[in-house]
Design an enzyme around this catalytic site. Structure first.
Site, PDB file in Angstrom:
ATOM      1  N   HIS A   8      16.686  64.255  80.437  1.00  0.00           N
ATOM      2  CA  HIS A   8      16.836  63.013  79.656  1.00  0.00           C
ATOM      3  C   HIS A   8      18.019  62.219  80.203  1.00  0.00           C
ATOM      4  CE1 HIS A   8      16.077  60.858  75.699  1.00  0.00           C
ATOM      5  NE2 HIS A   8      17.149  60.256  76.191  1.00  0.00           N
ATOM      6  N   HIS A  10      19.009  58.108  81.512  1.00  0.00           N
ATOM      7  CA  HIS A  10      18.635  56.698  81.678  1.00  0.00           C
ATOM      8  C   HIS A  10      19.297  56.108  82.916  1.00  0.00           C
ATOM      9  CE1 HIS A  10      16.634  56.004  77.733  1.00  0.00           C
ATOM     10  NE2 HIS A  10      17.391  57.031  77.364  1.00  0.00           N
ATOM     11  N   ASP A  12      19.728  52.844  83.757  1.00  0.00           N
ATOM     12  CA  ASP A  12      20.646  51.724  83.531  1.00  0.00           C
ATOM     13  C   ASP A  12      21.916  52.138  82.792  1.00  0.00           C
ATOM     14  OD1 ASP A  12      19.026  52.193  81.347  1.00  0.00           O
ATOM     15  OD2 ASP A  12      18.493  50.114  80.980  1.00  0.00           O
ATOM     16  N   GLY A 168      14.898  52.567  72.697  1.00  0.00           N
ATOM     17  CA  GLY A 168      15.405  51.373  72.020  1.00  0.00           C
ATOM     18  C   GLY A 168      15.836  51.663  70.595  1.00  0.00           C
ATOM     19  N   HIS A 195      11.415  59.082  72.237  1.00  0.00           N
ATOM     20  CA  HIS A 195      12.698  59.080  71.531  1.00  0.00           C
ATOM     21  C   HIS A 195      12.409  59.082  70.025  1.00  0.00           C
ATOM     22  CE1 HIS A 195      14.604  57.785  75.279  1.00  0.00           C
ATOM     23  NE2 HIS A 195      15.790  57.805  74.697  1.00  0.00           N
ATOM     24  N   GLU A 198      16.656  60.398  66.263  1.00  0.00           N
ATOM     25  CA  GLU A 198      18.022  60.088  66.694  1.00  0.00           C
ATOM     26  C   GLU A 198      18.635  59.200  65.612  1.00  0.00           C
ATOM     27  OE1 GLU A 198      20.416  58.165  70.531  1.00  0.00           O
ATOM     28  OE2 GLU A 198      18.316  57.641  70.234  1.00  0.00           O
ATOM     29  N   ASP A 275      21.932  61.958  78.979  1.00  0.00           N
ATOM     30  CA  ASP A 275      21.482  60.667  78.420  1.00  0.00           C
ATOM     31  C   ASP A 275      21.922  59.495  79.280  1.00  0.00           C
ATOM     32  OD1 ASP A 275      20.047  59.105  76.674  1.00  0.00           O
ATOM     33  OD2 ASP A 275      21.527  59.128  75.076  1.00  0.00           O
TER      34      ASP A 275
END
Length: 316
Positions: A8, A10, A12, A168, A195, A198, A275
């Site tokens: 997991h 990301h 960006d 998101g 996702h 959370e 993450d």
């Protein structure tokens, strides 16, 4: 440890600030920052961050420079390089193609650029294998773009593109709103992770499971629902847990309050992930140190988590 797996992560949220600074100059983009130090500051979450929505603002600046193919290829290559240097042997990097189409690129072009970067990284660092997960985004005006992301995933699924996700603001846009997207994912037989659990509670995870996923990003809300925990164990669902990030988004009030130990002890297939390496100022090795030092995880328990992660990987 012969396997070090990151499921997991990301793209960006894991860019090098130096690269963002350089790309902005190359592309003639005026950043809302006067110096590299300020770029670093804006890309890293403050310790007093209050919500997931505030955390997500850390992605605004990197996305400004991710609207060109050469930039996308470069940052994907660099992330593979960073992971390889940490000793990661298998990683899945996720990103949302629809967030890089402001400059006129198509989602296909965005994905092709990331594939080139990933392949270049694997050629240069043969000790690591990398997959790309394409993220749909939570929102109320982007269903068409999400469906296009699913089509793109179907088109490129193979050696590098390996699954679909949705990311998101979970509390603003509930998982059930995206049933048509995941209906298409199921129709095409695409691997998926979602996702959930959370910023929203256990119900978001139940919806994700109803969509057919066997992997859930975060999933820490499961600790509130004993029946859900039993379902996760029964269905062998893997949770992609990110301890530092969960503290930064205030899913938990402190690192010590994180339920990773309780979930693991209950028998849930828990994995450890970073993450966003830049936004949360972390990496997989730092996360493992937290498990050892804060929660007292022993080496054989950590190896069990790595085993769970390896078994749950999308690229076999």
């Amino acid at each position: 440890m012969d396997k070090l797996v990151e499921l997991h992560l990301h793209l960006d949220g894991s860019l090098r600030p130096e690269t963002v600074w350089e790309l902005a100059k190359e592309q003639g983009i005026s950043l809302p920052a006067e110096s590299l130090e300020e770029v670093r500051f804006q890309m890293k979450v403050p310790e007093d961050c209050r919500t997931l929505e505030e955390y997500l603002q850390r992605f605004d600046l990197p996305l400004l420079v991710l609207q060109r193919e050469d930039a996308l290829e470069r940052v994907t290559f660099e992330l593979v390089e960073d992971l390889a240097k940490e000793g990661v042997t298998y990683a899945e990097i996720r990103f949302a193609p629809q967030l890089s189409i402001q400059g006129g690129l198509s989602q296909d072009q965005v994905v092709e650029a990331a594939i080139r970067g990933a392949n270049r990284g694997m050629e240069q660092y043969p000790g690591i294998r990398v997959g790309l997960i394409l993220c749909c985004m939570r929102g109320d005006t982007n269903q068409e773009m999400n469906l296009e992301t699913v089509e793109t995933a179907k088109k490129y699924l193979g050696q590098v593109v390996c699954a679909v996700d949705i990311a998101g603001a979970e509390s603003l846009y509930p998982t059930e709103n995206f049933a048509p997207v995941f209906e298409k994912v199921r129709e095409y037989g695409l691997p998926m992770t979602i996702h959930a659990g959370e910023a929203a509670g256990p119900d978001s995870m139940k919806t994700a499971l109803a969509f057919g996923t066997k992997r859930i990003g975060h999933g820490v809300a499961a600790v509130e629902d004993p029946e859900l925990i039993q379902q996760l164990i029964r269905e062998q669902v893997t949770l992609e847990v990110c301890v530092s990030s969960n503290y930064h988004t205030k899913v938990v009030p402190s690192i010590e309050a994180h339920p990773i130990r309780r979930l693991f002890n209950a028998g849930v297939r828990v994995t450890v992930n970073s993450d966003n390496m830049t936004a949360s100022n972390t990496n997989i090795c730092k996360e493992l140190e937290i498990l050892r030092n804060v929660f007292g995880f022993r080496e054989q328990e950590i190896e069990k988590m790595e085993e769970y992660a390896w078994e749950a990987r999308f690229l076999k």
